[in-house]
Design an enzyme around this catalytic site. Structure first.
Site, PDB file in Angstrom:
ATOM      1  N   THR A 153      48.300  14.350  53.703  1.00 13.27           N
ATOM      2  CA  THR A 153      47.459  14.922  55.232  1.00 13.27           C
ATOM      3  C   THR A 153      46.082  14.972  54.879  1.00 13.27           C
ATOM      4  O   THR A 153      45.547  15.133  53.880  1.00 13.27           O
ATOM      5  CB  THR A 153      48.219  16.149  55.540  1.00 13.27           C
ATOM      6  OG1 THR A 153      48.131  16.913  54.385  1.00 13.27           O
ATOM      7  CG2 THR A 153      49.668  15.987  56.128  1.00 13.27           C
ATOM      8  N   ASP A 154      45.458  14.616  55.994  1.00 11.13           N
ATOM      9  CA  ASP A 154      44.012  14.434  56.288  1.00 11.13           C
ATOM     10  C   ASP A 154      43.426  15.788  56.405  1.00 11.13           C
ATOM     11  O   ASP A 154      44.118  17.033  56.266  1.00 11.13           O
ATOM     12  CB  ASP A 154      43.768  13.844  57.683  1.00 11.13           C
ATOM     13  CG  ASP A 154      42.293  13.084  57.440  1.00 11.13           C
ATOM     14  OD1 ASP A 154      41.698  13.488  56.537  1.00 11.13           O
ATOM     15  OD2 ASP A 154      41.927  12.435  58.296  1.00 11.13           O
ATOM     16  N   LYS A 155      42.104  15.991  56.092  1.00 11.71           N
ATOM     17  CA  LYS A 155      41.391  17.131  56.309  1.00 11.71           C
ATOM     18  C   LYS A 155      41.552  18.026  57.397  1.00 11.71           C
ATOM     19  O   LYS A 155      41.708  17.328  58.595  1.00 11.71           O
ATOM     20  CB  LYS A 155      39.880  16.675  56.394  1.00 11.71           C
ATOM     21  CG  LYS A 155      38.968  17.968  56.679  1.00 11.71           C
ATOM     22  CD  LYS A 155      37.372  17.578  56.425  1.00 11.71           C
ATOM     23  CE  LYS A 155      36.400  18.793  56.980  1.00 11.71           C
ATOM     24  NZ  LYS A 155      35.088  18.348  56.923  1.00 11.71           N
TER      25      LYS A 155
END
Length: 438
Positions: A153-155
């Site tokens: 998952t991204d920031k």
């Protein structure tokens, strides 16, 4: 006058020796040797008693000291026993069901050796070590415990159903002990045994994400709206769902990520489902949730898919741009904010069919944990999205960039722009935090 130190009258005849009485100057008297011996014995007894008293005091003191020492030794022994128990606990391949709020983290994946950006896995690995599930050196080299996340998952992206696979010591009360060393916004909600060769990323058939957004994002650009007063009408919702349904099937999504060309086979992705649910009101603002299920997703793909639909519904781009974006032409697709993106669920249908009912392993389904997942979302994920949107206005600020976005960029213009931004794109990609990368 008779000297009080002399023996009673009549005892002199029994004396076997005579001694002088220096306390009486009038005459000499005789002492029996037995009395002298008794006196010596008495003095010796008193000395012995005194010595015993002193010795007893020392013994008491030593006992007290030994008592404290024994307590320390017992405490040390308990700790050693716990360590021995951990070492004796069998190592097994398991999966953990994770939920977390991603705000304040630089994505899921750990960057070993770098403390500049904090990730979810940093906190997870620390808790695994502290709880005794893995030795410290496994935390430093995650390959030693065969660690694998299902989705990267991204920031700022949250998860309600992330799955990680790894080898751990199956200690008693393992979930409670791990959670005791985690912050409240990261929870381990479930655990299941899996086959020795299981890999959560490779064995995953599909992933479901949700994207929570304020509905004023769909308001047409020509209509003045007050964010808190806007309510999504039925006609607009139907149009949104019609556009989202266009993504179903296999398409070339090279324009929905970075550093992939139109002829790169890995840019083709299969979308199973995508729709927007009924709107609802939270803290006087209306929100809606878009759900998308696909085999896998590339970095930023979901956010760009949603960003393009918003641009079309608002009137900044024509519907034909969707077909163009799947062709070889380079199209600059806008990327929606990462705030509302949540990894909802990961699917293991093939694994479940093969091993779920073999009598040794459980199917990787989490029906019993659904209530805990819902509670976590209500406590940590939804409030974070709502409060951050109200405070930072991430969606409102992003919508203000759409009027200056160029949806008709030619391939030549895009190549020039890519060269200018390649350095920054490389940095972003090297963070290792995408919606989900293969």
């Amino acid at each position: 006058m008779r000297c009080p130190l002399l023996p009673p009258r009549g005892m002199e005849r029994s004396l076997s020796a005579r001694v002088s009485c220096h306390s009486c100057s009038s005459h000499l008297r005789l002492f029996p040797l037995q009395v002298l011996a008794m006196a010596e014995d008495l003095i010796a007894a008193i000395a012995s008693h005194t010595k015993r008293l002193n010795s007893s005091s020392e013994v008491v003191q030593r006992l007290e000291e030994n008592g404290h020492q024994n307590k320390r030794l017992k405490s040390d022994a308990d700790e050693e026993d716990a360590e021995d128990q951990n070492k004796k606990s069998p190592k097994r391949k398991i999966v953990l069901l994770m939920a977390y709020s991603g705000k304040g983290y630089h994505g899921m994946q750990r960057n070993v050796g770098s403390s500049q950006f904090k990730t979810i896995e940093d906190d997870l690995v620390s808790a695994l070590v502290q709880s005794g599930c893995i030795p410290e050196n496994h935390g430093e080299d995650m390959k030693k415990m065969s660690f694998q996340r299902c989705a990267r998952t991204d920031k700022g992206v949250s998860a309600a159903g992330q799955i990680v696979s790894l080898k751990v010591r199956l200690i008693d009360d393992i979930l409670e002990k791990i959670n005791n060393h985690l912050p409240s916004h990261i929870r381990i909600l479930g655990l299941k045994r899996v086959t020795g060769g299981f890999n959560s990323k490779n064995k995953c058939d599909a992933r479901t994400y949700s994207y929570m957004l304020p509905t004023f994002a769909f308001a047409h650009k020509d209509h003045e709206v007050q964010e808190e007063l806007y309510r999504l009408d039925r006609e607009t919702l139907e149009r949104v769902n019609k556009l989202l349904a266009c993504y179903k099937g296999t398409h070339n999504f090279h324009n929905f990520t970075s550093q992939k060309g139109p002829r790169d086979p890995s840019a083709k992705r299969y979308i199973m489902e995508m729709y927007c649910g009924e709107p609802f009101v939270r803290e006087n603002m209306e929100f809606a949730v878009i759900e998308v299920k696909g085999q896998s997703f590339m970095m930023h793909q979901i956010r760009k898919m949603i960003g393009l639909v918003i641009a079309i519904v608002k009137g900044y781009a024509a519907e034909s741009i969707m077909e163009r974006s799947w062709g070889e032409e380079k199209v600059d697709v806008p990327k929606a904010p990462g705030l509302g993106l949540v990894l909802e669920k990961v699917h293991f249908e093939k694994y479940n069919r093969r091993f779920g009912n073999d009598g040794l392993h459980e199917p990787l389904e989490w029906t019993e944990e659904e209530e805990k997942i819902a509670v976590f979302k209500e406590q940590y994920i939804y409030p974070t999205i709502i409060n951050t949107e109200r405070e930072e206005k991430s969606m409102a600020n992003w919508l203000n960039t759409l009027p200056i976005h160029d949806f008709s960029s030619t391939a030549v213009e895009m190549q020039t722009n890519n060269k200018n931004s390649k350095k920054s794109s490389d940095v972003e990609a090297s963070d290792g935090c995408g919606d989900d990368s293969d």
